[in-house]
Design a protein around this motif. Structure first.
Motif, PDB file in Angstrom:
ATOM      1  N   MET A   1       0.847  -1.191   0.000  1.00 25.58           N
ATOM      2  CA  MET A   1       0.000   0.000   0.000  1.00 25.58           C
ATOM      3  C   MET A   1       0.879   1.235   0.000  1.00 25.58           C
ATOM      4  N   THR A   2       0.491   2.247  -0.738  1.00 23.97           N
ATOM      5  CA  THR A   2       1.216   3.496  -0.760  1.00 23.97           C
ATOM      6  C   THR A   2       1.141   4.172   0.604  1.00 23.97           C
ATOM      7  N   ALA A   3       2.244   4.751   1.012  1.00 20.79           N
ATOM      8  CA  ALA A   3       2.301   5.368   2.332  1.00 20.79           C
ATOM      9  C   ALA A   3       1.387   6.573   2.416  1.00 20.79           C
ATOM     10  N   PRO A   4       0.773   6.815   3.587  1.00 22.56           N
ATOM     11  CA  PRO A   4      -0.038   8.011   3.747  1.00 22.56           C
ATOM     12  C   PRO A   4       0.798   9.255   3.500  1.00 22.56           C
ATOM     13  N   GLY A   5       0.159  10.302   2.993  1.00 18.84           N
ATOM     14  CA  GLY A   5       0.868  11.548   2.738  1.00 18.84           C
ATOM     15  C   GLY A   5       1.410  11.668   1.338  1.00 18.84           C
ATOM     16  N   ALA A   6       1.256  10.631   0.499  1.00 21.15           N
ATOM     17  CA  ALA A   6       1.780  10.698  -0.861  1.00 21.15           C
ATOM     18  C   ALA A   6       0.959  11.620  -1.748  1.00 21.15           C
TER      19      ALA A   6
ATOM     20  N   ASP B   1      -7.498   2.093  -7.990  1.00 20.68           N
ATOM     21  CA  ASP B   1      -7.123   0.689  -8.194  1.00 20.68           C
ATOM     22  C   ASP B   1      -5.620   0.579  -8.449  1.00 20.68           C
ATOM     23  N   ARG B   2      -5.118   1.457  -9.281  1.00 25.14           N
ATOM     24  CA  ARG B   2      -3.694   1.395  -9.648  1.00 25.14           C
ATOM     25  C   ARG B   2      -2.799   1.792  -8.482  1.00 25.14           C
ATOM     26  N   ILE B   3      -3.230   2.745  -7.695  1.00 22.25           N
ATOM     27  CA  ILE B   3      -2.444   3.117  -6.513  1.00 22.25           C
ATOM     28  C   ILE B   3      -2.352   1.928  -5.565  1.00 22.25           C
ATOM     29  N   ALA B   4      -3.473   1.243  -5.371  1.00 24.65           N
ATOM     30  CA  ALA B   4      -3.504   0.109  -4.452  1.00 24.65           C
ATOM     31  C   ALA B   4      -2.716  -1.086  -4.973  1.00 24.65           C
ATOM     32  N   GLU B   5      -2.815  -1.354  -6.281  1.00 17.18           N
ATOM     33  CA  GLU B   5      -2.217  -2.569  -6.847  1.00 17.18           C
ATOM     34  C   GLU B   5      -0.806  -2.362  -7.380  1.00 17.18           C
ATOM     35  N   ARG B   6      -0.546  -1.167  -7.903  1.00 15.88           N
ATOM     36  CA  ARG B   6       0.716  -0.945  -8.624  1.00 15.88           C
ATOM     37  C   ARG B   6       1.623   0.065  -7.928  1.00 15.88           C
TER      38      ARG B   6
ATOM     39  N   ASP C   1      -0.330  11.479  -8.512  1.00 14.38           N
ATOM     40  CA  ASP C   1      -0.398  12.712  -9.292  1.00 14.38           C
ATOM     41  C   ASP C   1      -1.710  12.871 -10.045  1.00 14.38           C
ATOM     42  N   PHE C   2      -2.104  11.869 -10.842  1.00 21.69           N
ATOM     43  CA  PHE C   2      -3.301  12.027 -11.665  1.00 21.69           C
ATOM     44  C   PHE C   2      -4.564  11.906 -10.816  1.00 21.69           C
ATOM     45  N   ALA C   3      -4.542  11.052  -9.820  1.00 24.68           N
ATOM     46  CA  ALA C   3      -5.681  10.979  -8.904  1.00 24.68           C
ATOM     47  C   ALA C   3      -5.907  12.328  -8.229  1.00 24.68           C
ATOM     48  N   ASP C   4      -4.829  13.002  -7.876  1.00 24.95           N
ATOM     49  CA  ASP C   4      -4.950  14.331  -7.279  1.00 24.95           C
ATOM     50  C   ASP C   4      -5.628  15.310  -8.231  1.00 24.95           C
ATOM     51  N   VAL C   5      -5.257  15.244  -9.500  1.00 24.41           N
ATOM     52  CA  VAL C   5      -5.868  16.119 -10.502  1.00 24.41           C
ATOM     53  C   VAL C   5      -7.376  15.857 -10.573  1.00 24.41           C
ATOM     54  N   LEU C   6      -7.754  14.592 -10.600  1.00 22.74           N
ATOM     55  CA  LEU C   6      -9.166  14.220 -10.706  1.00 22.74           C
ATOM     56  C   LEU C   6      -9.950  14.680  -9.479  1.00 22.74           C
ATOM     57  N   VAL C   7      -9.404  14.450  -8.298  1.00 18.93           N
ATOM     58  CA  VAL C   7     -10.102  14.813  -7.066  1.00 18.93           C
ATOM     59  C   VAL C   7     -10.209  16.327  -6.937  1.00 18.93           C
ATOM     60  N   THR C   8      -9.145  17.031  -7.295  1.00 24.57           N
ATOM     61  CA  THR C   8      -9.189  18.494  -7.258  1.00 24.57           C
ATOM     62  C   THR C   8     -10.288  19.026  -8.165  1.00 24.57           C
TER      63      THR C   8
ATOM     64  N   ARG D   1      -9.601   7.150   1.924  1.00 25.25           N
ATOM     65  CA  ARG D   1      -9.051   5.979   2.618  1.00 25.25           C
ATOM     66  C   ARG D   1      -7.702   5.581   2.045  1.00 25.25           C
ATOM     67  N   VAL D   2      -7.611   5.539   0.721  1.00 22.76           N
ATOM     68  CA  VAL D   2      -6.353   5.149   0.082  1.00 22.76           C
ATOM     69  C   VAL D   2      -5.259   6.159   0.417  1.00 22.76           C
ATOM     70  N   ALA D   3      -5.587   7.445   0.403  1.00 19.54           N
ATOM     71  CA  ALA D   3      -4.596   8.475   0.702  1.00 19.54           C
ATOM     72  C   ALA D   3      -4.099   8.385   2.144  1.00 19.54           C
ATOM     73  N   ARG D   4      -4.936   7.870   3.029  1.00 22.33           N
ATOM     74  CA  ARG D   4      -4.536   7.714   4.426  1.00 22.33           C
ATOM     75  C   ARG D   4      -3.925   6.351   4.714  1.00 22.33           C
ATOM     76  N   GLY D   5      -3.722   5.549   3.662  1.00 24.60           N
ATOM     77  CA  GLY D   5      -3.132   4.232   3.853  1.00 24.60           C
ATOM     78  C   GLY D   5      -4.104   3.195   4.354  1.00 24.60           C
ATOM     79  N   GLY D   6      -5.421   3.429   4.158  1.00 26.26           N
ATOM     80  CA  GLY D   6      -6.435   2.504   4.638  1.00 26.26           C
ATOM     81  C   GLY D   6      -6.777   1.426   3.628  1.00 26.26           C
ATOM     82  N   ASP D   7      -7.829   0.691   3.918  1.00 28.64           N
ATOM     83  CA  ASP D   7      -8.253  -0.429   3.094  1.00 28.64           C
ATOM     84  C   ASP D   7      -8.810   0.090   1.765  1.00 28.64           C
TER      85      ASP D   7
END
Length: 419
Positions: free
Chosen positions: A1-6, A332-337, A342-349, A398-404
Motif C-alpha cells: 500500500m502506498t504510504a499516507p501523505g503521498a 485501483d492502480r495506486i492500491a495494486e501498482r 499525481d493524476f488521482a490528485d488532478v481528478l479529485v481536485t 481511505r487510500v490516501a490515508r493508507g487505509g483499506d
C-alpha cells in the motif's frame, strides 16, 4: 500500500466534500410505504426509481461505504430502509437487467442481507432471482443483449448474487449468436441496429467480461474461451499505437449526431477497458492483460481530461461517463501498482472544485453526450449523480490515508483489489 501523505490534496477537505454530498443525498430521499427510503433520479422528479444505474439500488452502495468509512450506524440504518423499499419493488418491475432492473436489485439486496444481517433483504434477493429466471424466453429478456440491460449483466449479477445456474442460463445464448470477425467475435447489442459497440457498458467488452468471469467461476471453458476471443476483436481495433489503447465507440458509428466517436471513461473508453483487462489478469494470470491495462492508463492520462478542451469534451463528473469513473481506476492502480497520486490528485481536485455546495450539501451537475453545456439539475444516483461520485471520494480518502482500498460493495464489473 502506498504510504499516507503521498497525495498533495487536502484529504480532510475531500472528506468534508463527501460528507456534504451524503447530507444532500439523504436530504433528497423520499419516504416510501412500510418505513422505506427511495431516491428519485433528480430531486424534482415525483417518485423514487429502484434501478442500480440511477436510482435507489445505486445509492445503497455509497451508504454502505459511508457506514464502513465513518463507523456511523445512521448510514447502515438508511441502507436498511432503502433495502425495504427495493424489496417492495421486486414484483412490479418490467425490466430484469443488472443496471436497469430486477437483477441489480437482487445483487444490492443480497449485499445488504449479508453485510447488515438482514434476512428480509436476502429473502427478497431470492425472490427477485426466481422472477428473473421465470421471465427468460430461452434466448434473452428483452431487446438489449449486453452488460447494462441484457444477458451479460444478468449473468454477471446472478453469479455475484449466488445463483450460478441462472448465470449460465443467461450466458449460454452468446455461444450460438456470436458473429465472426477478422480477429475474433462480436454481437449486436440490440436487434434494430447495424452498429457493433465495442466497450464495457453496451458493447463487446461487457459481454466478454461476463463470459470470462462466469466461465471461470463455473468451470465452463467454452464460455471463457468465447470471452477471450471477443476481447481479441476489440484489441485488434486499437488506434493509439503500441503505447496506448483507444478504440472507437462503435462500427459503424452508433447515433453519430449524439455520441462522439471516441471517449475515455468507464462506459465507452479505456478507463472501462482497463477494468476488463484487470479482470482477465486475475482469471488467466497472463501478464499481457496487465500490459494492456497500462496502455489504457497511458491513453487516459494523456487525453487532456478532466479539462473541458471543447464543448462536449468531458462535460461529466459522474461514475459512468465522467471523472469519478476514472478516479476509480486511479485508486485501483495506486492500491495494486503503487502508482503515484499525481493524476488521482488532478481528478479529485477537479471534482471538489466542480461541486455545488450550499446549506443543503454538495452535488454535481453533469452533461451527457453532446448536450449543450450548462447547469443541468444534479442527479442522485450512481451513474450520473452524487452517489457514484461520493463513493469514489470516500475511497480516495481511505487510500490516501493508507487505509483499506476495498469497497464495502464490489461493483460487478470492477475487480476487487487485495486488502
Amino acid at each position: 500500500m502506498t504510504a499516507p501523505g503521498a497525495t498533495h490534496v487536502a484529504v480532510d477537505e475531500v472528506e468534508d466534500t463527501a460528507l456534504d454530498g451524503l447530507r444532500w443525498l439523504l436530504g433528497t430521499a423520499r419516504e416510501t410505504p412500510g418505513g422505506g427510503l427511495g431516491w428519485p433520479v433528480r430531486p424534482s422528479d415525483d417518485t423514487p426509481e429502484p434501478m442500480l444505474y440511477s436510482g435507489t439500488a445505486g445509492t445503497v452502495p455509497v451508504l454502505l461505504e459511508a457506514w464502513r468509512h465513518f463507523g456511523d450506524d445512521s448510514y447502515a440504518d438508511a441502507a436498511l430502509r432503502a433495502a425495504r423499499s427495493l424489496a417492495a419493488r421486486v414484483d412490479d418491475l418490467d425490466d430484469d437487467s443488472l443496471y436497469f432492473g430486477r437483477t441489480g436489485l437482487a445483487l444490492v439486496l443480497r449485499t445488504v442481507g449479508t453485510e447488515l444481517g438482514d434476512p428480509a433483504a436476502g429473502a427478497a434477493a431470492d425472490r427477485a432471482l426466481a422472477l428473473v429466471r421465470s421471465r427468460f424466453d430461452g434466448h434473452r429478456w428483452g431487446p438489449l443483449f449486453e452488460l447494462m440491460g441484457g444477458n451479460a449483466g444478468i449473468g454477471l449479477g446472478a453469479l455475484l448474487a449466488g445463483d450460478p445456474d441462472l448465470a449460465l442460463l443467461a450466458l449460454e445464448p452468446y455461444l450460438h449468436t456470436a458473429e465472426r470477425t477478422a480477429n475474433g467475435v462480436h454481437w449486436a447489442h440490440r436487434p434494430d441496429t447495424d452498429a457493433r459497440l465495442h466497450h464495457l457498458s453496451h458493447g463487446t467488452l461487457g459481454m466478454a467480461v461476463a463470459l470470462a468471469r462466469v466461465g471461470a467461476a463455473t468451470g465452463r471453458a467454452d464460455l471463457l474461451d468465447l470471452g477471450l476471443t471477443a476481447v481479441r476483436d476489440v484489441v485488434a481495433r486499437n488506434e493509439a499505437g503500441p503505447e496506448g489503447f483507444l478504440v472507437r465507440h462503435s462500427t459503424p458509428q452508433f447515433l453519430p449526431d449524439l455520441i462522439d466517436p471516441v471517449s475515455y471513461g468507464w462506459c465507452h473508453g479505456p478507463a472501462g477497458d482497463a477494468q476488463v483487462f484487470r479482470a482477465l489478469r486475475d482469471i488467466t494470470s497472463d501478464p499481457a492483460w496487465t500490459a494492456l491495462a497500462d496502455r489504457c492508463w497511458h491513453t487516459v492520462t494523456h487525453s487532456g481530461l478532466p479539462r473541458r478542451l471543447h464543448p462536449g469534451f468531458w462535460d461529466n463528473n459522474g461514475r459512468c461517463c465522467g471523472t469519478a469513473g476514472v478516479l476509480a481506476l486511479a485508486c485501483d492502480r495506486i492500491a495494486e501498482r503503487d502508482d503515484p497520486f499525481d493524476f488521482a490528485d488532478v481528478l479529485v481536485t477537479d471534482l471538489t472544485a466542480r461541486a455545488v455546495r450550499d446549506a443543503d450539501g454538495a452535488r454535481w451537475s453533469n452533461v451527457d453526450h453532446r448536450a449543450t453545456p450548462g447547469d443541468l439539475e444534479p442527479q442522485t444516483g450512481w451513474a450520473m449523480g452524487s452517489a457514484g461520485i461520493v463513493r469514489e471520494l470516500l475511497r480516495f480518502v481511505r487510500v490516501a490515508r493508507g487505509g483499506d482500498p476495498r469497497y464495502a460493495f464490489t461493483w460487478p464489473d470492477q475487480p476487487p483489489v487485495p486488502a
